[in-house]
Design a protein around this motif. Sequence first.
Motif, short mmCIF file in Angstrom:
data_model
loop_
_atom_site.label_atom_id
_atom_site.label_comp_id
_atom_site.label_asym_id
_atom_site.label_seq_id
_atom_site.Cartn_x
_atom_site.Cartn_y
_atom_site.Cartn_z
N TYR A 1 0.83 -1.36 0.07
CA TYR A 1 -0.05 -0.17 0.13
C TYR A 1 0.78 1.24 -0.02
O TYR A 1 1.90 1.17 0.56
N ALA A 2 0.44 2.40 -0.39
CA ALA A 2 0.83 3.56 -0.53
C ALA A 2 0.37 4.06 0.94
O ALA A 2 -0.88 4.19 1.32
N VAL A 3 1.30 4.76 2.02
CA VAL A 3 1.10 5.31 3.23
C VAL A 3 1.93 6.29 3.57
O VAL A 3 3.07 6.37 3.17
N ALA A 4 1.52 7.01 4.40
CA ALA A 4 2.50 8.17 4.99
C ALA A 4 2.81 8.04 6.48
O ALA A 4 2.10 8.40 7.41
N PRO A 5 3.88 6.99 6.80
CA PRO A 5 4.20 6.69 8.25
C PRO A 5 5.24 7.62 8.58
O PRO A 5 5.48 8.79 7.92
N THR B 1 -7.16 -2.07 8.66
CA THR B 1 -7.82 -0.75 8.42
C THR B 1 -7.61 -0.27 6.96
O THR B 1 -8.35 0.06 6.15
N LEU B 2 -6.48 -0.81 6.57
CA LEU B 2 -6.07 -0.42 4.82
C LEU B 2 -7.18 -1.44 4.21
O LEU B 2 -7.52 -0.79 3.15
N ALA B 3 -7.40 -2.47 4.50
CA ALA B 3 -8.36 -3.52 3.74
C ALA B 3 -9.76 -2.85 3.81
O ALA B 3 -10.28 -2.99 2.60
N GLN B 4 -10.10 -2.15 4.79
CA GLN B 4 -11.40 -1.60 4.77
C GLN B 4 -11.52 -0.41 3.83
O GLN B 4 -12.44 -0.27 3.16
N MET B 5 -10.39 0.51 3.70
CA MET B 5 -10.39 1.47 3.01
C MET B 5 -10.24 0.91 1.28
O MET B 5 -10.99 1.33 0.41
N ASP B 6 -9.67 -0.02 1.20
CA ASP B 6 -9.50 -0.85 0.03
C ASP B 6 -10.89 -1.41 -0.72
O ASP B 6 -10.95 -1.18 -1.60
N LYS C 1 -13.12 0.98 -2.56
CA LYS C 1 -12.59 1.41 -3.74
C LYS C 1 -12.26 2.90 -3.99
O LYS C 1 -12.32 3.46 -4.84
N ILE C 2 -11.69 3.47 -2.68
CA ILE C 2 -11.13 4.60 -2.79
C ILE C 2 -9.70 4.79 -2.59
O ILE C 2 -9.06 5.71 -2.70
N TYR C 3 -9.01 3.57 -2.12
CA TYR C 3 -7.52 3.76 -1.77
C TYR C 3 -6.77 3.82 -3.30
O TYR C 3 -7.07 3.35 -4.38
N SER C 4 -5.72 4.61 -3.21
CA SER C 4 -4.73 4.66 -4.30
C SER C 4 -4.05 3.55 -4.68
O SER C 4 -3.68 2.70 -4.05
N LYS C 5 -4.14 3.46 -6.20
CA LYS C 5 -3.29 2.42 -6.87
C LYS C 5 -2.07 2.90 -7.36
O LYS C 5 -1.27 2.24 -8.12
N GLN C 6 -1.69 4.14 -7.09
CA GLN C 6 -0.71 4.85 -7.74
C GLN C 6 0.59 4.72 -7.04
O GLN C 6 1.20 5.59 -6.66
#
Length: 392
Positions: free
Chosen positions: A46-50, A193-198, A201-206
Amino acid sequence: MNEEKGIFIEDYSSVSCLGKDKESVYLNWLTDKTGIISKNFPDKTYAVAPLNDEVEKAISAYIDSDKTLKNIDRTAVLAMYAAEKLKASCHTSDKLCINIGSSRGATAVFEKLYRQFIKDKNSLPPYTSPLTTLGNISGFVRKVFDKEAFIFSHSVTCSTAMQSLANGVAWLKSEMADVYIAGASEAPLTPFTLAQMDALKIYSKQLNNPYPCRPLEFLENTMVLGEGAFLFKLTYRKPSEVEGSPVELLSVGYASEEPPNFSGIQDSGTAFKKSMLMAMEKLPKGEKPDAILLHAPGTIKGDRAEMNAIEHIFGNEKPLLIPSKWKTGHLLGASAAISLELAILMLQKVFIPSFPSYLTNDKILSKPIESIMINAAGFGGNAGSVIVRKRR
């Protein structure tokens, strides 16, 4: 001269992908570099901002310094770390209230203990309930301040930090507190949590894009999650009684969609319109904020709703519009808090943050920015807006 009291943000502290001190955060906003990276999680990248490596090292050292922190959820640890930098500005005589909210709460510990629950056939350690309740964040922060305080936590999805500020205004003006620590903490970078956003269908694929989160581009959904904690010291005083260069929290607006739909978002941006207009009631007649720090999560529907609301209110006379999640990701309950931190820096340092290369800032300002509106909205149809300005 008869001075009217106001709500002032006298101090603040934070920890995020932008840094762990005010100067680092300020310098980060001067660049067009994003804090978003690609990170491997079980079964998916995933793309994330840690937190960056330097900040993560500081958090690890903080945990190592106190063995009681090892089982505490990351949301509480990040908030406690931020509180360590703020406690010196609170005096023992202050009547203190602490209100740190979170959208997802202690999700990392909850997920870990639930896996144990399944594996060990319904067996759990005794600390499960205390460490997964939402109220534990403010409770652990009070431990850092080491003084009597009324503590509470709450969740209003992505408007959580905004609600904390609204609570602070009410408590201070009613004289139930002398000092109000408002804020939010979010640590949602977990597989569940990431799976919930995925799934939404709003999570970035970029993943290979220099800017994986792309607010206001309107080509596809590119939301990305980030993490961080933000605490603000609020007081209710006359301007002459406040030292330094505090920022005034002039007004709070709030609203909801009727009836709320699944996401709480309507294309017209009805809740945004209501909350912005309510916040603007405190401005002198005919005046508008010089800039708006947008909620703009990088989703087509969310970005469009906010922009439609702004178009309805301001038409061709829009303030400077500033998206920020291209750099920080979406911090859910703490999203308004990281925007407030940026607003304070903009007013105190007198600067405009960098824009990503895919966006251009073509707004020509005739004077320095003196007032800034911050927007937030979340699932359930809630929206909030606050206006902050330089002390007058």
